[in-house]
Design a protein around this motif. Sequence first.
Motif, PDB file in Angstrom:
ATOM      1  N   PHE A  31      44.397  42.913  29.997  1.00  0.00           N
ATOM      2  CA  PHE A  31      43.190  43.709  29.799  1.00  0.00           C
ATOM      3  C   PHE A  31      42.858  44.493  31.059  1.00  0.00           C
ATOM      4  N   THR A  32      43.013  43.864  32.210  1.00  0.00           N
ATOM      5  CA  THR A  32      42.739  44.535  33.483  1.00  0.00           C
ATOM      6  C   THR A  32      43.701  45.708  33.687  1.00  0.00           C
ATOM      7  N   GLU A  33      44.969  45.501  33.351  1.00  0.00           N
ATOM      8  CA  GLU A  33      45.946  46.586  33.443  1.00  0.00           C
ATOM      9  C   GLU A  33      45.570  47.732  32.513  1.00  0.00           C
ATOM     10  N   GLN A  35      42.546  48.503  31.450  1.00  0.00           N
ATOM     11  CA  GLN A  35      41.373  49.167  32.010  1.00  0.00           C
ATOM     12  C   GLN A  35      41.778  50.157  33.103  1.00  0.00           C
ATOM     13  N   THR A  36      42.699  49.753  33.956  1.00  0.00           N
ATOM     14  CA  THR A  36      43.180  50.622  35.029  1.00  0.00           C
ATOM     15  C   THR A  36      43.879  51.849  34.452  1.00  0.00           C
ATOM     16  N   LEU A  38      43.544  53.156  31.425  1.00  0.00           N
ATOM     17  CA  LEU A  38      42.585  53.994  30.725  1.00  0.00           C
ATOM     18  C   LEU A  38      41.692  54.754  31.706  1.00  0.00           C
ATOM     19  N   GLY A  39      41.255  54.074  32.747  1.00  0.00           N
ATOM     20  CA  GLY A  39      40.429  54.726  33.766  1.00  0.00           C
ATOM     21  C   GLY A  39      41.150  55.885  34.415  1.00  0.00           C
TER      22      GLY A  39
END
Length: 61
Positions: A31-33, A35-36, A38-39
Amino acid sequence: MNNNTKTVENKVENKLNEMSQEKKDSILASFTEFQTYLGDKVSKGEKLRLSDNQLTLAFID
Protein backbone atom coordinates in the motif's frame (compact mmCIF):
# COMPACT_ATOMS: atom_id res chain seq x y z
CA MET A 1 -24.46 1.28 14.40
CA ASN A 2 -26.71 -1.44 13.07
CA ASN A 3 -26.26 -5.20 13.34
CA ASN A 4 -24.92 -5.52 9.78
CA THR A 5 -22.15 -3.02 10.53
CA LYS A 6 -21.21 -4.88 13.71
CA THR A 7 -21.19 -8.19 11.83
CA VAL A 8 -18.88 -6.81 9.14
CA GLU A 9 -16.60 -5.26 11.77
CA ASN A 10 -16.43 -8.59 13.61
CA LYS A 11 -15.56 -10.44 10.39
CA VAL A 12 -12.82 -7.94 9.59
CA GLU A 13 -11.44 -8.14 13.11
CA ASN A 14 -11.44 -11.95 12.97
CA LYS A 15 -9.60 -11.97 9.64
CA LEU A 16 -7.00 -9.54 10.95
CA ASN A 17 -6.47 -11.68 14.03
CA GLU A 18 -5.98 -14.78 11.84
CA MET A 19 -3.44 -13.02 9.62
CA SER A 20 0.25 -13.30 10.38
CA GLN A 21 2.27 -10.19 11.15
CA GLU A 22 4.36 -10.87 8.04
CA LYS A 23 1.25 -10.78 5.86
CA LYS A 24 0.07 -7.54 7.49
CA ASP A 25 3.50 -5.98 6.93
CA SER A 26 3.49 -7.10 3.31
CA ILE A 27 0.08 -5.54 2.69
CA LEU A 28 1.17 -2.31 4.35
CA ALA A 29 4.38 -2.19 2.31
CA SER A 30 2.44 -2.75 -0.92
CA PHE A 31 0.00 0.00 0.00
CA THR A 32 2.85 2.38 0.83
CA GLU A 33 4.47 1.64 -2.54
CA PHE A 34 1.16 2.30 -4.27
CA GLN A 35 0.76 5.61 -2.43
CA THR A 36 4.23 6.68 -3.56
CA TYR A 37 3.54 5.64 -7.14
CA LEU A 38 0.19 7.42 -7.21
CA GLY A 39 1.59 10.54 -5.57
CA ASP A 40 4.31 10.71 -8.22
CA LYS A 41 1.80 10.37 -11.05
CA VAL A 42 -0.51 13.02 -9.56
CA SER A 43 2.43 15.37 -9.11
CA LYS A 44 3.43 14.95 -12.75
CA GLY A 45 -0.18 15.52 -13.85
CA GLU A 46 -0.40 18.68 -11.77
CA LYS A 47 2.82 19.96 -13.35
CA LEU A 48 1.10 19.46 -16.71
CA ARG A 49 -1.79 21.52 -15.28
CA LEU A 50 -4.31 18.69 -15.58
CA SER A 51 -7.61 19.27 -13.80
CA ASP A 52 -8.87 16.91 -11.11
CA ASN A 53 -11.23 15.36 -13.66
CA GLN A 54 -8.41 14.87 -16.15
CA LEU A 55 -6.23 13.28 -13.47
CA THR A 56 -9.04 10.92 -12.52
CA LEU A 57 -9.61 9.90 -16.13
CA ALA A 58 -5.90 9.37 -16.65
CA PHE A 59 -5.84 6.77 -13.87
CA ILE A 60 -8.97 4.99 -15.08
CA ASP A 61 -7.68 4.35 -18.58
